[in-house]
Design a protein around this motif. Sequence first.
Motif, PDB file in Angstrom:
ATOM      1  N   ILE A   6       0.761  -1.242   0.009  1.00  0.00           N
ATOM      2  CA  ILE A   6      -0.097   0.108   0.012  1.00  0.00           C
ATOM      3  C   ILE A   6       0.877   1.277   0.123  1.00  0.00           C
ATOM      4  O   ILE A   6       2.074   1.362   0.425  1.00  0.00           O
ATOM      5  CB  ILE A   6      -1.067   0.017   1.224  1.00  0.00           C
ATOM      6  N   GLY A   7       0.374   2.393  -0.492  1.00  0.00           N
ATOM      7  CA  GLY A   7       1.272   3.421  -0.687  1.00  0.00           C
ATOM      8  C   GLY A   7       0.752   4.523   0.271  1.00  0.00           C
ATOM      9  O   GLY A   7       1.462   5.400   0.326  1.00  0.00           O
ATOM     10  N   CYS A   8      -0.345   4.675   0.740  1.00  0.00           N
ATOM     11  CA  CYS A   8      -0.975   5.370   1.773  1.00  0.00           C
ATOM     12  C   CYS A   8      -1.087   6.515   1.342  1.00  0.00           C
ATOM     13  O   CYS A   8      -0.903   7.588   2.009  1.00  0.00           O
ATOM     14  CB  CYS A   8      -0.068   5.423   3.150  1.00  0.00           C
ATOM     15  N   GLU A   9      -1.583   6.772  -0.024  1.00  0.00           N
ATOM     16  CA  GLU A   9      -1.642   8.082  -0.587  1.00  0.00           C
ATOM     17  C   GLU A   9      -3.010   8.406  -0.935  1.00  0.00           C
ATOM     18  O   GLU A   9      -3.628   9.426  -1.069  1.00  0.00           O
ATOM     19  CB  GLU A   9      -0.803   8.079  -2.063  1.00  0.00           C
ATOM     20  N   THR A  10      -4.055   7.278  -0.969  1.00  0.00           N
ATOM     21  CA  THR A  10      -5.497   7.477  -1.397  1.00  0.00           C
ATOM     22  C   THR A  10      -5.974   6.935  -0.038  1.00  0.00           C
ATOM     23  O   THR A  10      -5.974   6.135   0.736  1.00  0.00           O
ATOM     24  CB  THR A  10      -5.884   6.523  -2.511  1.00  0.00           C
ATOM     25  N   ILE A  11      -7.008   7.808   0.495  1.00  0.00           N
ATOM     26  CA  ILE A  11      -7.984   7.525   1.378  1.00  0.00           C
ATOM     27  C   ILE A  11      -9.403   7.114   0.772  1.00  0.00           C
ATOM     28  O   ILE A  11     -10.054   7.933   0.022  1.00  0.00           O
ATOM     29  CB  ILE A  11      -8.222   8.633   2.357  1.00  0.00           C
ATOM     30  N   ALA A  12      -9.848   5.839   1.462  1.00  0.00           N
ATOM     31  CA  ALA A  12     -11.212   5.406   0.746  1.00  0.00           C
ATOM     32  C   ALA A  12     -12.369   5.276   1.894  1.00  0.00           C
ATOM     33  O   ALA A  12     -11.669   4.747   2.914  1.00  0.00           O
ATOM     34  CB  ALA A  12     -10.970   4.227   0.169  1.00  0.00           C
ATOM     35  N   ILE A  13     -13.325   5.858   1.614  1.00  0.00           N
ATOM     36  CA  ILE A  13     -14.592   5.802   2.635  1.00  0.00           C
ATOM     37  C   ILE A  13     -15.715   5.151   1.863  1.00  0.00           C
ATOM     38  O   ILE A  13     -16.005   5.337   0.823  1.00  0.00           O
ATOM     39  CB  ILE A  13     -14.973   7.369   3.048  1.00  0.00           C
ATOM     40  N   ASP A  14     -16.268   4.214   2.661  1.00  0.00           N
ATOM     41  CA  ASP A  14     -17.222   3.503   2.276  1.00  0.00           C
ATOM     42  C   ASP A  14     -18.615   4.216   2.232  1.00  0.00           C
ATOM     43  O   ASP A  14     -18.565   5.588   2.651  1.00  0.00           O
ATOM     44  CB  ASP A  14     -17.554   2.235   2.949  1.00  0.00           C
ATOM     45  N   GLY A  15     -19.698   3.814   1.970  1.00  0.00           N
ATOM     46  CA  GLY A  15     -20.902   4.556   1.669  1.00  0.00           C
ATOM     47  C   GLY A  15     -21.682   4.844   2.991  1.00  0.00           C
ATOM     48  O   GLY A  15     -22.748   5.341   3.125  1.00  0.00           O
ATOM     49  N   THR A  16     -21.019   4.655   4.106  1.00  0.00           N
ATOM     50  CA  THR A  16     -21.578   4.490   5.277  1.00  0.00           C
ATOM     51  C   THR A  16     -21.716   6.218   5.740  1.00  0.00           C
ATOM     52  O   THR A  16     -20.799   6.957   5.520  1.00  0.00           O
ATOM     53  CB  THR A  16     -20.690   4.172   6.565  1.00  0.00           C
ATOM     54  N   LYS A  17     -22.992   6.446   6.312  1.00  0.00           N
ATOM     55  CA  LYS A  17     -23.253   7.773   6.270  1.00  0.00           C
ATOM     56  C   LYS A  17     -22.778   8.172   7.910  1.00  0.00           C
ATOM     57  O   LYS A  17     -22.972   7.461   8.906  1.00  0.00           O
ATOM     58  CB  LYS A  17     -24.858   8.097   6.489  1.00  0.00           C
ATOM     59  N   SER A  18     -21.957   9.288   8.080  1.00  0.00           N
ATOM     60  CA  SER A  18     -21.428   9.552   9.383  1.00  0.00           C
ATOM     61  C   SER A  18     -22.179  11.121   9.440  1.00  0.00           C
ATOM     62  O   SER A  18     -22.210  11.981   8.860  1.00  0.00           O
ATOM     63  CB  SER A  18     -19.902   9.715   9.206  1.00  0.00           C
ATOM     64  N   ARG A  19     -22.344  11.256  11.040  1.00  0.00           N
ATOM     65  CA  ARG A  19     -22.663  12.354  11.759  1.00  0.00           C
ATOM     66  C   ARG A  19     -21.646  13.411  12.112  1.00  0.00           C
ATOM     67  O   ARG A  19     -20.672  12.484  12.840  1.00  0.00           O
ATOM     68  CB  ARG A  19     -23.786  12.162  12.707  1.00  0.00           C
ATOM     69  N   ALA A  20     -21.508  14.504  11.691  1.00  0.00           N
ATOM     70  CA  ALA A  20     -20.170  15.263  12.326  1.00  0.00           C
ATOM     71  C   ALA A  20     -20.745  15.927  13.524  1.00  0.00           C
ATOM     72  O   ALA A  20     -21.892  16.192  13.952  1.00  0.00           O
ATOM     73  CB  ALA A  20     -20.195  16.288  11.328  1.00  0.00           C
ATOM     74  N   HIS A  21     -19.915  15.931  14.315  1.00  0.00           N
ATOM     75  CA  HIS A  21     -19.882  16.293  15.593  1.00  0.00           C
ATOM     76  C   HIS A  21     -18.623  16.525  16.326  1.00  0.00           C
ATOM     77  O   HIS A  21     -17.589  15.867  15.894  1.00  0.00           O
ATOM     78  CB  HIS A  21     -20.555  15.254  16.722  1.00  0.00           C
ATOM     79  N   ASN A  22     -18.539  17.676  17.183  1.00  0.00           N
ATOM     80  CA  ASN A  22     -17.191  18.080  17.630  1.00  0.00           C
ATOM     81  C   ASN A  22     -17.261  18.061  19.319  1.00  0.00           C
ATOM     82  O   ASN A  22     -16.925  19.408  19.740  1.00  0.00           O
ATOM     83  CB  ASN A  22     -16.722  19.223  17.194  1.00  0.00           C
ATOM     84  N   SER A  23     -17.675  16.894  19.794  1.00  0.00           N
ATOM     85  CA  SER A  23     -17.633  16.979  21.377  1.00  0.00           C
ATOM     86  C   SER A  23     -16.282  16.893  21.759  1.00  0.00           C
ATOM     87  O   SER A  23     -15.244  16.570  21.296  1.00  0.00           O
ATOM     88  CB  SER A  23     -18.642  15.739  21.741  1.00  0.00           C
TER      89      SER A  23
END
Length: 75
Positions: free
Chosen positions: A15-32
């Motif tokens: 792996i080259g660690c140059e690309t970040i892949a995210i699946d289709g999971t919906k994530s909620r943003a929060h900053n606690s």
Amino acid sequence: MFKLYVVFLKDADLIGCETIAIDGTKSRAHNSKKANFNQKKIDQHLEYIEIKTQEYLNALEENDTKENSTEIKNI
């Protein structure tokens, strides 16, 4: 263990660690306070992971070096 696996993949040039892949999971943003990370928190967490990983590997090594006193007489 996942971190060790990723390091292994990087060392083996798999792996080259140059690309970040995210699946289709919906994530909620929060900053606690628990979800907010700064460099100090990241360093502390990485140190914790290293310690726990080493403890686990030491336990495995200790278990491997113990002599098994149980003898199997009949199978």
